[in-house]
Scaffold this motif. Structure first.
Motif, mmCIF file in Angstrom:
data_model
loop_
_atom_site.group_PDB
_atom_site.id
_atom_site.type_symbol
_atom_site.label_atom_id
_atom_site.label_comp_id
_atom_site.label_asym_id
_atom_site.label_seq_id
_atom_site.Cartn_x
_atom_site.Cartn_y
_atom_site.Cartn_z
ATOM 1 N N GLN A 94 0.832 -1.206 0.000
ATOM 2 C CA GLN A 94 0.000 0.000 0.000
ATOM 3 C C GLN A 94 0.866 1.255 0.000
ATOM 4 O O GLN A 94 0.575 2.234 -0.694
ATOM 5 N N VAL A 97 2.549 1.727 -3.512
ATOM 6 C CA VAL A 97 1.623 2.237 -4.526
ATOM 7 C C VAL A 97 1.219 3.679 -4.215
ATOM 8 O O VAL A 97 1.078 4.497 -5.122
ATOM 9 N N ARG A 101 1.768 6.609 -6.813
ATOM 10 C CA ARG A 101 0.724 7.544 -7.242
ATOM 11 C C ARG A 101 1.114 8.986 -6.931
ATOM 12 O O ARG A 101 0.828 9.902 -7.710
ATOM 13 N N THR A 129 -4.958 5.655 -12.207
ATOM 14 C CA THR A 129 -5.846 4.914 -11.296
ATOM 15 C C THR A 129 -5.811 3.406 -11.560
ATOM 16 O O THR A 129 -5.471 2.620 -10.671
ATOM 17 N N ASN A 130 -6.128 3.003 -12.793
ATOM 18 C CA ASN A 130 -6.247 1.574 -13.091
ATOM 19 C C ASN A 130 -4.907 0.852 -13.096
ATOM 20 O O ASN A 130 -4.772 -0.243 -12.546
ATOM 21 N N ASP A 131 -3.900 1.458 -13.734
ATOM 22 C CA ASP A 131 -2.607 0.774 -13.827
ATOM 23 C C ASP A 131 -1.927 0.649 -12.462
ATOM 24 O O ASP A 131 -1.317 -0.380 -12.151
ATOM 25 N N THR A 132 -2.031 1.699 -11.653
ATOM 26 C CA THR A 132 -1.451 1.597 -10.310
ATOM 27 C C THR A 132 -2.223 0.592 -9.459
ATOM 28 O O THR A 132 -1.642 -0.055 -8.581
ATOM 29 N N ALA A 133 -3.521 0.444 -9.729
ATOM 30 C CA ALA A 133 -4.323 -0.545 -8.988
ATOM 31 C C ALA A 133 -3.842 -1.968 -9.303
ATOM 32 O O ALA A 133 -3.861 -2.843 -8.434
ATOM 33 N N LYS A 136 -0.734 -2.424 -7.333
ATOM 34 C CA LYS A 136 -1.123 -2.594 -5.925
ATOM 35 C C LYS A 136 -1.671 -3.998 -5.686
ATOM 36 O O LYS A 136 -1.343 -4.647 -4.688
ATOM 37 N N GLY A 137 -2.480 -4.497 -6.624
ATOM 38 C CA GLY A 137 -3.049 -5.832 -6.484
ATOM 39 C C GLY A 137 -1.977 -6.902 -6.416
ATOM 40 O O GLY A 137 -2.066 -7.843 -5.613
ATOM 41 N N THR A 140 0.025 -6.334 -2.865
ATOM 42 C CA THR A 140 -0.736 -6.596 -1.644
ATOM 43 C C THR A 140 -1.381 -7.984 -1.610
ATOM 44 O O THR A 140 -1.560 -8.553 -0.541
ATOM 45 N N GLN A 197 -5.017 -3.110 -20.780
ATOM 46 C CA GLN A 197 -4.804 -1.840 -20.089
ATOM 47 C C GLN A 197 -4.909 -0.659 -21.055
ATOM 48 O O GLN A 197 -5.489 0.379 -20.718
#
Length: 588
Positions: A94, A97, A101, A129-133, A136-137, A140, A197
């Motif tokens: 977390q 990421v 961001r 938003t989406n690529d960093t998510a 992060k996925g 984490t 993506q």
């Protein structure tokens, strides 16, 4: 480097690792989490040996309470260590990421305007938003199982070699065959996820554009057209999603087949060895338990590898953004006094090489005077304003404040001395007070806000609103009229108290009543300031101290209204048409 080249995957991994490392993750947290993961896995590697001993010497009398206590304790330690490891890696992910961001957001704010000319806003938003998510996925949700899975597989193999090296070699002969199939599938997943993506970013762009201009869509009866455009994006996303599902549907059965084959071979061959006395029953049970500790992590590792491929693909755009050339917000000195003439010397500019927008423009803006720029649309007037704001750098030529090139001053200092009021009067979502104070780097009193609003003739309509200065203006100020938005923009400029003022057709989109009020507010704003005005309505600038006529990127005339009216044919035609219609034609 081309990702399809032999060195491509290694290069992609290195870029991903470097990007994560640049976020400065806590080494202590990472090492502690990995040690706990290793401890948890180590305990899980010991448990089958307990089981082996129990099976080989299983009688009620042989069962010692201490063995049971130690086995139970091993389970507890494994659970606690594993849980703490997952929690720590989650926190680490977390933070990584969030830092990523933060870097992207900071970078996007200092990128030049030219970057946004070439990149759609919706695509940029999607990437952040989406690529960093996706990254992060992976960190984490999959990193903990990724590391523990590797440790579990390697550790189990080591113990299996100790228990029975012959059966272990049989396993090692089967697994590489599966790897040969899985590797190209992983490469294919990388390509698919990257395309997914990209398509997600394109679809987000469509949504952003359409929803932000929903009034235009409805007024133009364009709902069907925009639906079809969005439908194409949805269909494309579906196509990529199905491709992803196909790859996953191949990977999962292959893994299941390999693992079941291993289990059957081990049980069959192990049973023969037990019956021949070469292997004890406890050894076979332990072997099967270790095999399970390989099978389960291998499935998780396959999923983690897929997610890692997605994360690597997601970092490509982030890296490209972070490597973009940004505006210099550090260099340069502060302006001590902007009350000086501004000289433009031989400015050339082109957005694209060979397609000049401005050619050899030279003029001087007297300090404290009003200089107006007129001419046909597309002549380069707004581009010239953008160069003054230092949104763009001239291809050649120089702009000076007094005797000093403006590039010697810091961007923040230069822009802080400019008040800009455009035709569109952009507002941010928030209250009227938020918008008047926008960009102020100091505390602003209510008295200052009210004085700026009064001079901008905005106080009247603000007081009529139920919440006054706390009235929400809506996204882009949609709850206000064009004239109201303009007056708030003027109040904002007044509050900044700039020494240089730039007005870009500030009244061209208003009705006659609003124009009169806004023009009065502009007159208040222009007093004692060096002012540069773009205007299509000549009636608003006939009294300017200097008028510049620009056509097709060239300065073809300068002087007062009377001088240009008598000596510049095209200006004469402009003035004749406009001022006759308004009954304001001045004759000399």
């Amino acid at each position: 480097m081309d990702k399809d080249s032999p060195k491509g995957p290694l290069s992609n991994w290195r870029k991903f690792a470097r990007l994560i490392n640049e976020t400065k993750p806590s080494k202590l947290l990472l090492i502690t989490a990995l040690l706990l993961s290793i401890s948890s896995t180590a305990v899980s590697l010991i448990i089958p040996m307990f089981t082996k001993n129990l099976v080989d010497g299983f009688t009620v009398s042989s069962m010692e309470p201490m063995q049971i206590v130690l086995l139970a304790l091993a389970f507890v330690v494994q659970a606690i260590a594993g849980g703490l490891s997952i929690y720590m890696l989650n926190v680490l992910g977390q933070r990584v990421v969030a830092n990523l961001r933060d870097r992207l957001w900071q970078k996007l704010l200092v990128l030049p305007v030219s970057y946004y000319d070439e990149h759609k806003t919706g695509e940029t938003v999607s990437r952040v938003t989406n690529d960093t998510a996706i990254v992060k996925g992976f960190i984490t949700e999959h990193m903990a199982s990724f590391f523990s899975g590797i440790i579990s597989v390697v550790g189990s193999f080591v113990v299996l070699l100790y228990l029975d090296w012959q059966m272990t070699l049989i396993m090692l002969a089967i697994i590489p065959m599966a790897a040969l199939i899985l590797y190209p599938l992983g490469r294919q997943m990388f390509k698919i996820s990257k395309g997914l993506q990209d398509e997600t970013a394109s679809f987000t762009t469509v949504l952003s554009q359409v929803l932000s201009e929903i009034r235009l869509v409805k007024a133009s009866n364009a709902e069907k057209r925009e639906y079809e455009k969005g439908k194409r994006g949805i269909t494309s996303l579906l196509r990529f999603g199905i491709k992803e599902g196909i790859v996953q549907s191949i990977i999962s059965p292959i893994m299941s087949f390999v693992m079941m084959a291993l289990l059957v071979v081990i049980i069959g061959y192990g049973g023969l060895r037990v019956s021949s006395g070469a292997l004890s029953a406890g050894d076979l049970v332990a072997f099967i338990l270790y095999l399970i500790q390989i099978i389960m992590p291998m499935s998780v590792l396959t999923m983690s590898f897929t997610q890692l491929q997605k994360a690597i693909g997601a970092t490509d755009y982030m890296i490209s953004v972070l490597e973009e050339q940004e505006e210099d917000h550090i260099g340069g000195k502060d302006i001590q006094d902007a009350s000086k003439p501004i000289s433009v010397e031989h400015i050339h500019f082109a957005y694209t090489v060979g397609e000049n927008i401005l050619e050899d423009i030279s003029f001087t803006i007297p300090q404290g005077k009003v200089t107006a720029i007129v001419g046909p649309s597309g002549g380069g007037k707004t581009t010239l304003f953008s160069i003054f704001e230092r949104f763009y750098t001239p291809t050649s030529g120089i702009i000076k404040l007094g005797q000093e090139p403006i590039t010697n001053y810091s961007l923040q200092s230069w822009r802080s001395h400019i008040g800009y009021v455009s035709q569109e009067s952009p507002l941010v979502d928030g209250t009227i007070r938020d918008n008047i104070c926008y960009g102020m780097n100091r505390e602003v009193t209510q008295k200052e806000v009210e004085e700026a609003a009064r001079m901008a003739y905005a106080d009247t309509f603000i007081h009529d609103m139920p919440d006054g200065y706390d009235t929400e203006v809506g996204e882009r100020g949609v709850k206000l009229s064009g004239g109201q938005r303009q007056r708030i923009a003027i109040a904002r400029a007044l509050l900044r108290n700039p020494q240089i003022l730039m007005l870009d057709e500030a009244t061209s989109s208003l009705d006659s009543k609003s124009e009169i009020i806004v023009q009065q507010a502009l007159n208040n704003l222009m007093k004692g300031r060096t002012t540069l005005v773009i205007a299509h309505r000549l009636s608003t600038i006939v009294d300017a101290d200097q008028i510049l006529f620009i056509e097709k990127g060239k300065l073809t005339g300068s002087g007062s209204h009377d001088e240009l009216y008598h000596h510049h044919p095209m200006y004469h035609e402009f003035a004749k048409q406009q001022l006759r219609m308004q009954g304001q034609l001045k004759t000399s």
